[in-house]
Design a protein around this motif. Structure first.
Motif, PDB file in Angstrom:
ATOM      1  N   GLY A 141      -2.795  72.446 -15.511  1.00 24.02           N
ATOM      2  CA  GLY A 141      -1.552  71.742 -15.234  1.00 24.02           C
ATOM      3  C   GLY A 141      -0.615  72.451 -14.286  1.00 24.02           C
ATOM      4  N   GLY A 142      -0.995  73.643 -13.796  1.00 17.83           N
ATOM      5  CA  GLY A 142      -0.127  74.406 -12.905  1.00 17.83           C
ATOM      6  C   GLY A 142      -0.459  74.207 -11.444  1.00 17.83           C
ATOM      7  N   ASN A 143       0.278  74.889 -10.598  1.00 12.50           N
ATOM      8  CA  ASN A 143       0.072  74.818  -9.159  1.00 12.50           C
ATOM      9  C   ASN A 143      -0.257  76.192  -8.595  1.00 12.50           C
ATOM     10  OD1 ASN A 143       0.598  72.027  -8.656  1.00 12.50           O
ATOM     11  ND2 ASN A 143       2.780  72.425  -8.940  1.00 12.50           N
ATOM     12  N   SER A 144      -1.197  76.243  -7.669  1.00 14.44           N
ATOM     13  CA  SER A 144      -1.541  77.476  -6.979  1.00 14.44           C
ATOM     14  C   SER A 144      -0.965  77.461  -5.574  1.00 14.44           C
ATOM     15  CB  SER A 144      -3.058  77.649  -6.897  1.00 14.44           C
ATOM     16  OG  SER A 144      -3.388  78.729  -6.049  1.00 14.44           O
ATOM     17  N   ILE A 145      -0.344  78.564  -5.159  1.00 15.03           N
ATOM     18  CA  ILE A 145       0.204  78.645  -3.807  1.00 15.03           C
ATOM     19  C   ILE A 145      -0.834  79.138  -2.813  1.00 15.03           C
ATOM     20  CG2 ILE A 145       2.496  79.113  -4.765  1.00 15.03           C
ATOM     21  CD1 ILE A 145       2.157  81.974  -3.463  1.00 15.03           C
ATOM     22  N   GLY A 146      -2.019  79.535  -3.313  1.00 13.82           N
ATOM     23  CA  GLY A 146      -3.072  80.037  -2.434  1.00 13.82           C
ATOM     24  C   GLY A 146      -3.575  81.387  -2.893  1.00 13.82           C
ATOM     25  N   GLY A 147      -4.294  82.084  -2.021  1.00  8.93           N
ATOM     26  CA  GLY A 147      -4.882  83.345  -2.438  1.00  8.93           C
ATOM     27  C   GLY A 147      -5.107  84.307  -1.293  1.00  8.93           C
ATOM     28  N   VAL A 148      -5.460  85.522  -1.659  1.00 11.00           N
ATOM     29  CA  VAL A 148      -5.777  86.579  -0.696  1.00 11.00           C
ATOM     30  C   VAL A 148      -7.100  87.208  -1.111  1.00 11.00           C
ATOM     31  CG1 VAL A 148      -5.063  88.755   0.347  1.00 11.00           C
ATOM     32  CG2 VAL A 148      -3.330  87.078  -0.350  1.00 11.00           C
ATOM     33  N   GLY A 149      -7.995  87.364  -0.153  1.00 16.35           N
ATOM     34  CA  GLY A 149      -9.261  88.029  -0.423  1.00 16.35           C
ATOM     35  C   GLY A 149      -9.538  89.087   0.620  1.00 16.35           C
ATOM     36  N   CYS A 150     -10.316  90.087   0.240  1.00 13.70           N
ATOM     37  CA  CYS A 150     -10.662  91.146   1.185  1.00 13.70           C
ATOM     38  C   CYS A 150     -12.106  91.584   0.992  1.00 13.70           C
ATOM     39  CB  CYS A 150      -9.749  92.360   1.001  1.00 13.70           C
ATOM     40  SG  CYS A 150     -10.126  93.717   2.130  1.00 13.70           S
ATOM     41  N   SER A 151     -12.847  91.620   2.097  1.00 12.54           N
ATOM     42  CA  SER A 151     -14.185  92.193   2.101  1.00 12.54           C
ATOM     43  C   SER A 151     -14.028  93.683   2.387  1.00 12.54           C
ATOM     44  CB  SER A 151     -15.044  91.528   3.173  1.00 12.54           C
ATOM     45  OG  SER A 151     -16.264  92.215   3.322  1.00 12.54           O
ATOM     46  N   VAL A 152     -14.258  94.508   1.372  1.00 16.03           N
ATOM     47  CA  VAL A 152     -14.036  95.949   1.537  1.00 16.03           C
ATOM     48  C   VAL A 152     -15.032  96.565   2.522  1.00 16.03           C
ATOM     49  CG1 VAL A 152     -12.952  96.225  -0.711  1.00 16.03           C
ATOM     50  CG2 VAL A 152     -15.424  96.468  -0.518  1.00 16.03           C
ATOM     51  N   ALA A 153     -16.135  95.862   2.758  1.00 16.68           N
ATOM     52  CA  ALA A 153     -17.122  96.367   3.717  1.00 16.68           C
ATOM     53  C   ALA A 153     -16.564  96.383   5.139  1.00 16.68           C
ATOM     54  CB  ALA A 153     -18.385  95.507   3.668  1.00 16.68           C
ATOM     55  N   ARG A 154     -15.502  95.665   5.351  1.00 16.41           N
ATOM     56  CA  ARG A 154     -14.892  95.616   6.680  1.00 16.41           C
ATOM     57  C   ARG A 154     -13.991  96.815   6.965  1.00 16.41           C
ATOM     58  NH1 ARG A 154     -15.604  90.957   9.518  1.00 16.41           N
ATOM     59  NH2 ARG A 154     -16.660  89.272   8.415  1.00 16.41           N
ATOM     60  N   GLY A 155     -13.850  97.692   5.969  1.00 16.74           N
ATOM     61  CA  GLY A 155     -13.178  98.961   6.233  1.00 16.74           C
ATOM     62  C   GLY A 155     -11.731  99.030   5.803  1.00 16.74           C
ATOM     63  N   PRO A 156     -11.132 100.219   5.934  1.00 15.16           N
ATOM     64  CA  PRO A 156      -9.763 100.470   5.478  1.00 15.16           C
ATOM     65  C   PRO A 156      -8.714  99.566   6.125  1.00 15.16           C
ATOM     66  CG  PRO A 156     -10.890 102.524   5.935  1.00 15.16           C
ATOM     67  CD  PRO A 156     -11.777 101.441   6.446  1.00 15.16           C
ATOM     68  N   GLU A 175       9.409  82.684  -4.339  1.00 19.59           N
ATOM     69  CA  GLU A 175      10.168  81.639  -3.650  1.00 19.59           C
ATOM     70  C   GLU A 175       9.722  80.248  -4.095  1.00 19.59           C
ATOM     71  OE1 GLU A 175      12.817  82.084  -1.830  1.00 19.59           O
ATOM     72  OE2 GLU A 175      12.623  84.258  -2.123  1.00 19.59           O
ATOM     73  N   ALA A 176       8.408  80.068  -4.302  1.00 22.48           N
ATOM     74  CA  ALA A 176       7.896  78.771  -4.754  1.00 22.48           C
ATOM     75  C   ALA A 176       8.478  78.406  -6.113  1.00 22.48           C
ATOM     76  CB  ALA A 176       6.371  78.806  -4.824  1.00 22.48           C
ATOM     77  N   ILE A 177       8.597  79.404  -6.976  1.00 17.91           N
ATOM     78  CA  ILE A 177       9.178  79.176  -8.298  1.00 17.91           C
ATOM     79  C   ILE A 177      10.645  78.792  -8.177  1.00 17.91           C
ATOM     80  CG2 ILE A 177       9.779  80.292 -10.483  1.00 17.91           C
ATOM     81  CD1 ILE A 177       7.240  82.043 -10.058  1.00 17.91           C
ATOM     82  N   LYS A 178      11.380  79.531  -7.344  1.00 19.15           N
ATOM     83  CA  LYS A 178      12.810  79.276  -7.187  1.00 19.15           C
ATOM     84  C   LYS A 178      13.081  77.864  -6.679  1.00 19.15           C
ATOM     85  CE  LYS A 178      14.015  84.076  -6.020  1.00 19.15           C
ATOM     86  NZ  LYS A 178      14.456  84.962  -4.905  1.00 19.15           N
ATOM     87  N   GLN A 182       6.663  71.677  -4.227  1.00 17.12           N
ATOM     88  CA  GLN A 182       5.721  70.606  -4.555  1.00 17.12           C
ATOM     89  C   GLN A 182       4.425  70.760  -3.751  1.00 17.12           C
ATOM     90  OE1 GLN A 182       6.375  68.019  -6.944  1.00 17.12           O
ATOM     91  NE2 GLN A 182       7.952  69.551  -7.398  1.00 17.12           N
ATOM     92  N   TYR A 183       3.312  70.488  -4.421  1.00 15.93           N
ATOM     93  CA  TYR A 183       1.992  70.493  -3.787  1.00 15.93           C
ATOM     94  C   TYR A 183       1.347  69.141  -4.094  1.00 15.93           C
ATOM     95  CZ  TYR A 183       2.658  75.503  -3.215  1.00 15.93           C
ATOM     96  OH  TYR A 183       3.153  76.733  -2.856  1.00 15.93           O
ATOM     97  N   PRO A 184       1.519  68.154  -3.201  1.00 15.65           N
ATOM     98  CA  PRO A 184       1.101  66.774  -3.484  1.00 15.65           C
ATOM     99  C   PRO A 184      -0.345  66.622  -3.938  1.00 15.65           C
ATOM    100  CG  PRO A 184       2.473  66.827  -1.533  1.00 15.65           C
ATOM    101  CD  PRO A 184       2.208  68.259  -1.901  1.00 15.65           C
ATOM    102  N   LYS A 185      -1.296  67.327  -3.313  1.00 19.26           N
ATOM    103  CA  LYS A 185      -2.701  67.189  -3.707  1.00 19.26           C
ATOM    104  C   LYS A 185      -2.924  67.693  -5.133  1.00 19.26           C
ATOM    105  CE  LYS A 185      -4.875  67.350   0.867  1.00 19.26           C
ATOM    106  NZ  LYS A 185      -5.855  68.048   1.741  1.00 19.26           N
ATOM    107  N   GLN A 186      -2.261  68.779  -5.486  1.00 19.69           N
ATOM    108  CA  GLN A 186      -2.414  69.316  -6.829  1.00 19.69           C
ATOM    109  C   GLN A 186      -1.715  68.417  -7.849  1.00 19.69           C
ATOM    110  OE1 GLN A 186      -1.945  73.666  -7.175  1.00 19.69           O
ATOM    111  NE2 GLN A 186      -2.048  73.768  -4.946  1.00 19.69           N
ATOM    112  N   GLU A 187      -0.570  67.881  -7.487  1.00 18.32           N
ATOM    113  CA  GLU A 187       0.116  66.952  -8.388  1.00 18.32           C
ATOM    114  C   GLU A 187      -0.730  65.698  -8.613  1.00 18.32           C
ATOM    115  OE1 GLU A 187       2.672  67.573 -10.114  1.00 18.32           O
ATOM    116  OE2 GLU A 187       3.265  69.458  -9.164  1.00 18.32           O
ATOM    117  N   ALA A 188      -1.409  65.255  -7.571  1.00 23.24           N
ATOM    118  CA  ALA A 188      -2.293  64.093  -7.708  1.00 23.24           C
ATOM    119  C   ALA A 188      -3.453  64.416  -8.639  1.00 23.24           C
ATOM    120  CB  ALA A 188      -2.817  63.665  -6.335  1.00 23.24           C
ATOM    121  N   ALA A 189      -3.956  65.649  -8.560  1.00 19.95           N
ATOM    122  CA  ALA A 189      -5.034  66.074  -9.458  1.00 19.95           C
ATOM    123  C   ALA A 189      -4.550  66.105 -10.903  1.00 19.95           C
ATOM    124  CB  ALA A 189      -5.553  67.451  -9.045  1.00 19.95           C
TER     125      ALA A 189
END
Length: 221
Positions: A141-156, A175-178, A182-189
């Motif tokens: 029932g919540g909303n995600s603002i997105g994510g961050v990923g890192c391939s450590v093989a790509r180095g420091p 800021e999203a909380i404050k 709204q995320y329309p696609k997620q609200e539709a889900a």
């Protein structure tokens, strides 16, 4: 405003994913949030036994560390989920937390909450794991603002860039909380889930009494 970060790597303080989580929490704190980090890999959290008691009573029958984690998640405005990629999935520790949360899904208990997803991998398989985490949050029932990923093989340098991006995303989560973003696609889900699942609730109302009462109280049935 409270934001809880969930660490799930068995590597503890040596975890690369923890570096992203610490940065995201730092960013959230600088944006005015009260933050807390929880390492579920250090906790005793048993597997779900599918007893259905949470559907009937609203309380998990298993007495372990999960109940305390859930209490903190429900008290938070935002959640930062983090997990390294283990065999193209989240760690067993985080998956166990997800599996113990059917009540959260059935009653949409993360309604109004926001999340951020973080992962690291030895390869470039990042989006699939981030998607698993985001999907769980939306199903709850919540909303995600997105994510961050890192391939450590790509180095420091790649890791440093991911750390900085995580810090900025932590600020953005606050800021999203404050602003109650709204995320329309997620609200539709959410709406689609509730429209479908109300019939499941009604079909099981004799046994899922807590679920049914909750849905009636929310005005969803």
């Amino acid at each position: 405003m409270k934001i809880v970060g969930i660490s799930s790597s068995p590597r503890g303080k040596n975890s690369n994913t923890l570096k992203l989580l610490d940065a995201a929490l730092d960013g959230a704190a600088k944006a005015g949030a009260e933050v807390e980090s929880i390492d579920v890999a250090k906790m005793k959290i048993k597997y779900c036994t599918a007893c259905d008691s949470c559907y009937e009573t609203g309380v998990c029958s298993i007495k372990d560390d999960y109940n305390g984690v859930l209490e903190k998640l429900l008290d938070a405005d935002g959640i930062i989920w983090s997990s390294p990629n283990y065999i193209t999935n989240v760690t067993a520790q985080l998956k166990t937390v997800f599996d113990r949360s059917p009540l959260v899904i059935h009653e949409q208990l993360f309604d109004g909450k926001y999340s951020l997803s973080l992962t690291t991998a030895g390869s470039d398989e990042l989006d699939f794991v981030l998607g698993i985490i985001d999907n769980f949050m939306v199903h709850c029932g919540g909303n995600s603002i997105g994510g961050v990923g890192c391939s450590v093989a790509r180095g420091p340098e790649a890791m440093e860039a991911a750390i900085e991006k995580s810090r900025e995303m932590g600020k953005d989560l606050a800021e999203a909380i404050k602003e109650k973003r709204q995320y329309p696609k997620q609200e539709a889900a959410h709406e689609a889930f509730r429209e479908h699942f109300k019939y499941v609730i009604l079909a099981n109302k004799a046994n899922w009494t807590h679920n049914c009462d909750h849905w009636i109280e929310k005005g969803w049935i």
